[in-house]
Design a protein around this motif. Sequence first.
Motif, mmCIF file in Angstrom:
data_model
loop_
_atom_site.group_PDB
_atom_site.id
_atom_site.type_symbol
_atom_site.label_atom_id
_atom_site.label_comp_id
_atom_site.label_asym_id
_atom_site.label_seq_id
_atom_site.Cartn_x
_atom_site.Cartn_y
_atom_site.Cartn_z
ATOM 1 N N ASP A 1 -1.901 6.015 7.777
ATOM 2 C CA ASP A 1 -1.751 4.841 8.638
ATOM 3 C C ASP A 1 -1.283 5.362 9.990
ATOM 4 O O ASP A 1 -0.081 5.501 10.250
ATOM 5 C CB ASP A 1 -0.748 3.843 8.041
ATOM 6 C CG ASP A 1 -0.773 2.509 8.783
ATOM 7 O OD1 ASP A 1 -1.173 2.499 9.970
ATOM 8 O OD2 ASP A 1 -0.402 1.492 8.188
ATOM 9 N N ASP B 1 -2.399 7.109 2.150
ATOM 10 C CA ASP B 1 -1.938 5.750 2.464
ATOM 11 C C ASP B 1 -2.682 5.290 3.724
ATOM 12 O O ASP B 1 -2.616 5.954 4.765
ATOM 13 C CB ASP B 1 -0.424 5.805 2.705
ATOM 14 C CG ASP B 1 0.161 4.455 3.068
ATOM 15 O OD1 ASP B 1 -0.428 3.424 2.692
ATOM 16 O OD2 ASP B 1 1.224 4.437 3.727
ATOM 17 N N LYS C 1 0.827 -1.219 0.000
ATOM 18 C CA LYS C 1 0.000 0.000 0.000
ATOM 19 C C LYS C 1 0.859 1.266 0.000
ATOM 20 O O LYS C 1 0.647 2.167 -0.811
ATOM 21 C CB LYS C 1 -0.893 0.049 1.263
ATOM 22 C CG LYS C 1 -1.900 -1.065 1.362
ATOM 23 C CD LYS C 1 -2.641 -1.024 2.678
ATOM 24 C CE LYS C 1 -1.816 -1.464 3.880
ATOM 25 N NZ LYS C 1 -1.385 -2.879 3.843
ATOM 26 N N SER C 2 1.797 1.328 0.944
ATOM 27 C CA SER C 2 2.596 2.556 1.084
ATOM 28 C C SER C 2 3.470 2.766 -0.153
ATOM 29 O O SER C 2 3.606 3.891 -0.646
ATOM 30 C CB SER C 2 3.464 2.489 2.340
ATOM 31 O OG SER C 2 2.644 2.243 3.460
ATOM 32 N N SER D 1 4.545 4.613 7.884
ATOM 33 C CA SER D 1 5.830 4.239 7.283
ATOM 34 C C SER D 1 6.302 5.199 6.206
ATOM 35 O O SER D 1 7.433 5.085 5.731
ATOM 36 C CB SER D 1 5.747 2.822 6.689
ATOM 37 O OG SER D 1 4.937 2.826 5.534
HETATM 38 MG MG LIG Z 1 1.949 0.810 4.713
#
Ligand SMILES: [Mg+2]
Length: 248
Positions: free
Chosen positions: A89, A167, A65-66, A94
């Motif tokens: 998130d 994200d 995802k990130s 992250s």
């Molecule tokens: Mg992530």
Amino acid sequence: MGLFRKKKKNAPFASNAFQKTLHKNLEFTAVEQYKLLRTNLDFTLPEGEACPVIGVTSSMRGEGKSTTAINLSYVLAEKGSKVLLIDGDLRIPSVAKKMGINSSMGLTDILMGKGAQISDFQSELLNNWYILPSGEIPPNPSELLGSNRMESVLSGLREKFDYIIIDLPPVNIVSDAVSISSLITGMIVVIREDYTEKKDLEHCFRQLNLSNVNILGCVMNESKNEGGSYSKYKKYKYYKQAPYGETN
Ligand SMILES: [Mg+2]
Ligand SMILES: Nc1ncnc2c1ncn2[C@@H]1O[C@H](COP(=O)(O)OP(=O)(O)OP(=O)(O)O)[C@@H](O)[C@H]1O
């Protein structure tokens, strides 16, 4: 090997190699795939919407995802759009770490009205790319993401940017992505080939459908099909019509 894995691997990717998977360090094939994702998005976003807000989520942790959110926002900015990437998130952020930027101020500071200005978050790589880290981890991420405050912060930011990419954490683990769904234009769901489990993806779609979020499409991360080794973008319709294809 089929699209889905039956048993989960423990370590999805080598974590020390992540820099190679990001923005300016990407290989040619990967850049082309993200550019294709950028083009395809234009066809799936509602026509004429000023500053679409696009959430990026997946069923479980570690599916990319990130990486997808960072690279998508980068290729959008590279083409000249003014883009804001938000690390939404708020549990295991992250983006700041991946980008090597300071994470002490971010989204939660803006939400709490702690004086942070969006101009403080301009990226050093492109002057039309802004990266907003999570900020301090709050006790109630899900409530915060779906709050009236978030809605008004987002509506202010939409006046300043061409695209906002968020994200998000995985749908099957926490409710945060579902909480924010009414505030965004649509959601991209990341699937990691040979890692994502079919039952997890089904559960993820069920949750997203229940929240009435507009699922813009799916990104096949680490896809090995059709010559490319990176991400591919498929319209969500495909998954509705032929649920998850041939799995073995
Ligand atoms: Mg992530
Ligand atoms: N296509 C890819 N090829 C190689 N490595 C990748 C690829 N996509 C992601 N990675 C690596 O896999 C790891 C997990 O990716 P990422 O952090 O983007 O996943 P995530 O879904 O955001 O995870 P989380 O749910 O924990 O937030 C990172 O180390 C990242 O660098």
